[in-house]
Scaffold this motif. Structure first.
Motif, PDB file in Angstrom:
ATOM      1  N   ILE A 234      48.327  41.860  33.399  1.00  0.00           N
ATOM      2  CA  ILE A 234      48.896  40.646  33.972  1.00  0.00           C
ATOM      3  C   ILE A 234      50.353  40.572  33.554  1.00  0.00           C
ATOM      4  N   SER A 235      51.241  40.602  34.540  1.00  0.00           N
ATOM      5  CA  SER A 235      52.675  40.456  34.293  1.00  0.00           C
ATOM      6  C   SER A 235      53.087  39.079  34.785  1.00  0.00           C
ATOM      7  N   ILE A 236      53.798  38.352  33.932  1.00  0.00           N
ATOM      8  CA  ILE A 236      54.214  36.990  34.271  1.00  0.00           C
ATOM      9  C   ILE A 236      55.739  36.947  34.321  1.00  0.00           C
ATOM     10  N   GLN A 237      56.246  36.446  35.419  1.00  0.00           N
ATOM     11  CA  GLN A 237      57.697  36.323  35.589  1.00  0.00           C
ATOM     12  C   GLN A 237      58.041  34.875  35.916  1.00  0.00           C
ATOM     13  N   LEU A 238      59.089  34.379  35.286  1.00  0.00           N
ATOM     14  CA  LEU A 238      59.586  33.048  35.612  1.00  0.00           C
ATOM     15  C   LEU A 238      60.275  33.092  36.964  1.00  0.00           C
ATOM     16  N   THR A 239      60.065  32.039  37.764  1.00  0.00           N
ATOM     17  CA  THR A 239      60.738  31.896  39.048  1.00  0.00           C
ATOM     18  C   THR A 239      61.479  30.557  39.041  1.00  0.00           C
ATOM     19  N   ASP A 240      62.215  30.289  40.086  1.00  0.00           N
ATOM     20  CA  ASP A 240      62.935  29.015  40.166  1.00  0.00           C
ATOM     21  C   ASP A 240      61.990  27.815  40.145  1.00  0.00           C
ATOM     22  N   SER A 241      60.801  27.980  40.723  1.00  0.00           N
ATOM     23  CA  SER A 241      59.878  26.849  40.830  1.00  0.00           C
ATOM     24  C   SER A 241      58.657  26.928  39.917  1.00  0.00           C
ATOM     25  N   GLY A 242      58.514  28.010  39.167  1.00  0.00           N
ATOM     26  CA  GLY A 242      57.338  28.135  38.299  1.00  0.00           C
ATOM     27  C   GLY A 242      57.212  29.530  37.737  1.00  0.00           C
ATOM     28  N   ARG A 243      56.054  30.147  37.997  1.00  0.00           N
ATOM     29  CA  ARG A 243      55.787  31.483  37.483  1.00  0.00           C
ATOM     30  C   ARG A 243      55.062  32.310  38.541  1.00  0.00           C
ATOM     31  N   CYS A 244      55.309  33.611  38.480  1.00  0.00           N
ATOM     32  CA  CYS A 244      54.629  34.548  39.358  1.00  0.00           C
ATOM     33  C   CYS A 244      53.755  35.442  38.491  1.00  0.00           C
ATOM     34  N   PHE A 245      52.452  35.418  38.729  1.00  0.00           N
ATOM     35  CA  PHE A 245      51.495  36.256  38.013  1.00  0.00           C
ATOM     36  C   PHE A 245      51.162  37.452  38.893  1.00  0.00           C
ATOM     37  N   SER A 246      51.452  38.649  38.410  1.00  0.00           N
ATOM     38  CA  SER A 246      51.051  39.874  39.096  1.00  0.00           C
ATOM     39  C   SER A 246      49.876  40.438  38.322  1.00  0.00           C
ATOM     40  N   LEU A 247      48.738  40.532  38.966  1.00  0.00           N
ATOM     41  CA  LEU A 247      47.515  41.005  38.331  1.00  0.00           C
ATOM     42  C   LEU A 247      47.150  42.360  38.924  1.00  0.00           C
ATOM     43  N   ARG A 248      46.997  43.364  38.072  1.00  0.00           N
ATOM     44  CA  ARG A 248      46.689  44.716  38.540  1.00  0.00           C
ATOM     45  C   ARG A 248      45.499  45.272  37.776  1.00  0.00           C
ATOM     46  N   ALA A 249      44.458  45.610  38.506  1.00  0.00           N
ATOM     47  CA  ALA A 249      43.284  46.231  37.906  1.00  0.00           C
ATOM     48  C   ALA A 249      43.642  47.634  37.447  1.00  0.00           C
ATOM     49  N   GLN A 250      43.141  48.011  36.284  1.00  0.00           N
ATOM     50  CA  GLN A 250      43.366  49.343  35.740  1.00  0.00           C
ATOM     51  C   GLN A 250      42.052  50.111  35.586  1.00  0.00           C
ATOM     52  N   SER A 251      40.932  49.450  35.936  1.00  0.00           N
ATOM     53  CA  SER A 251      39.606  50.057  35.790  1.00  0.00           C
ATOM     54  C   SER A 251      38.635  49.350  36.736  1.00  0.00           C
ATOM     55  N   GLU A 252      37.409  49.819  36.773  1.00  0.00           N
ATOM     56  CA  GLU A 252      36.377  49.151  37.571  1.00  0.00           C
ATOM     57  C   GLU A 252      36.140  47.735  37.072  1.00  0.00           C
ATOM     58  N   SER A 253      36.140  47.557  35.753  1.00  0.00           N
ATOM     59  CA  SER A 253      35.979  46.207  35.188  1.00  0.00           C
ATOM     60  C   SER A 253      37.115  45.305  35.642  1.00  0.00           C
ATOM     61  N   GLY A 254      38.316  45.836  35.683  1.00  0.00           N
ATOM     62  CA  GLY A 254      39.460  45.072  36.168  1.00  0.00           C
ATOM     63  C   GLY A 254      39.297  44.677  37.620  1.00  0.00           C
ATOM     64  N   ASP A 255      38.756  45.596  38.429  1.00  0.00           N
ATOM     65  CA  ASP A 255      38.469  45.281  39.830  1.00  0.00           C
ATOM     66  C   ASP A 255      37.480  44.124  39.936  1.00  0.00           C
ATOM     67  N   GLU A 256      36.440  44.165  39.100  1.00  0.00           N
ATOM     68  CA  GLU A 256      35.445  43.080  39.102  1.00  0.00           C
ATOM     69  C   GLU A 256      36.098  41.747  38.752  1.00  0.00           C
ATOM     70  N   LEU A 257      36.980  41.768  37.778  1.00  0.00           N
ATOM     71  CA  LEU A 257      37.660  40.539  37.375  1.00  0.00           C
ATOM     72  C   LEU A 257      38.507  39.967  38.509  1.00  0.00           C
ATOM     73  N   LEU A 258      39.247  40.826  39.172  1.00  0.00           N
ATOM     74  CA  LEU A 258      40.142  40.367  40.229  1.00  0.00           C
ATOM     75  C   LEU A 258      39.391  39.901  41.487  1.00  0.00           C
ATOM     76  N   ALA A 259      38.166  40.315  41.638  1.00  0.00           N
ATOM     77  CA  ALA A 259      37.400  39.901  42.808  1.00  0.00           C
ATOM     78  C   ALA A 259      37.241  38.395  42.872  1.00  0.00           C
ATOM     79  N   SER A 260      37.299  37.722  41.714  1.00  0.00           N
ATOM     80  CA  SER A 260      37.094  36.271  41.685  1.00  0.00           C
ATOM     81  C   SER A 260      38.379  35.473  41.870  1.00  0.00           C
ATOM     82  N   VAL A 261      39.513  36.157  41.883  1.00  0.00           N
ATOM     83  CA  VAL A 261      40.802  35.460  41.927  1.00  0.00           C
ATOM     84  C   VAL A 261      41.312  35.387  43.353  1.00  0.00           C
ATOM     85  N   SER A 262      41.613  34.184  43.801  1.00  0.00           N
ATOM     86  CA  SER A 262      42.210  34.040  45.131  1.00  0.00           C
ATOM     87  C   SER A 262      43.699  34.303  45.004  1.00  0.00           C
TER      88      SER A 262
END
Length: 159
Positions: free
Chosen positions: A130-158
């Motif tokens: 999870i990479s978090i960057q400050l933006t003018d209006s808040g934050r941008c979260f970039s989420l990248r799966a690195q494994s099958e478990s990571g894929d499972e985790l991201l499946a729940s995130v809209s």
């Protein structure tokens, strides 16, 4: 295996809390094998705030302290142990060997690691980055799966 990637823009702290709650819904399943989440971002980006909300969403009712000076804060829940690391003040990655770093990465655990690049070579591989960057209006979260478990985790995130 498909490695999912999602980007979520949050404008308020409540949005950060909601994102952490979404992720918490699926942490239990892959955590049976152990889950490692790396958190990247500049000072003040929101890594500790996000971690706090995730730990609370998983069932911790008490205060969530920043591990800046202790390097790790443990949280024992009924079916999951959480270890929250902050490696910002780590002078040398070899210090992790002295604290028994390998003992933390095991089944039924969630390891949240802030500043993972400071422990390079001694940490277990991330399931989710999870990479978090400050933006003018808040934050941008970039989420990248690195494994099958990571894929499972991201499946729940809209996003």
């Amino acid at each position: 295996m498909t490695k999912r990637e999602k980007t979520v823009v949050v404008n308020t702290e409540e949005d950060t809390k909601a994102l952490a709650q979404e992720l918490a819904r699926t942490v239990g399943l892959p955590a049976r094998q152990g889950v490692v989440i790396y958190l990247e971002g500049d000072l003040g980006a929101g890594k500790t705030t996000f971690s706090r909300y995730l730990i609370q969403a998983l069932g911790h009712a008490g205060k969530v302290k920043s591990p800046t000076y202790t390097l790790v804060e443990p949280y024992e829940l009924a079916e999951l142990n959480i270890y929250h690391f902050d490696l910002y003040r780590l002078a040398d990655p070899e210090e992790l060997e002295f604290m028994g770093i390998r003992d933390y990465f095991r089944a039924n655990t969630l390891c949240l690691v802030e500043w993972p690049e400071r422990g390079e070579g001694l940490l277990a591989a991330a399931d989710l980055l999870i990479s978090i960057q400050l933006t003018d209006s808040g934050r941008c979260f970039s989420l990248r799966a690195q494994s099958e478990s990571g894929d499972e985790l991201l499946a729940s995130v809209s996003g």
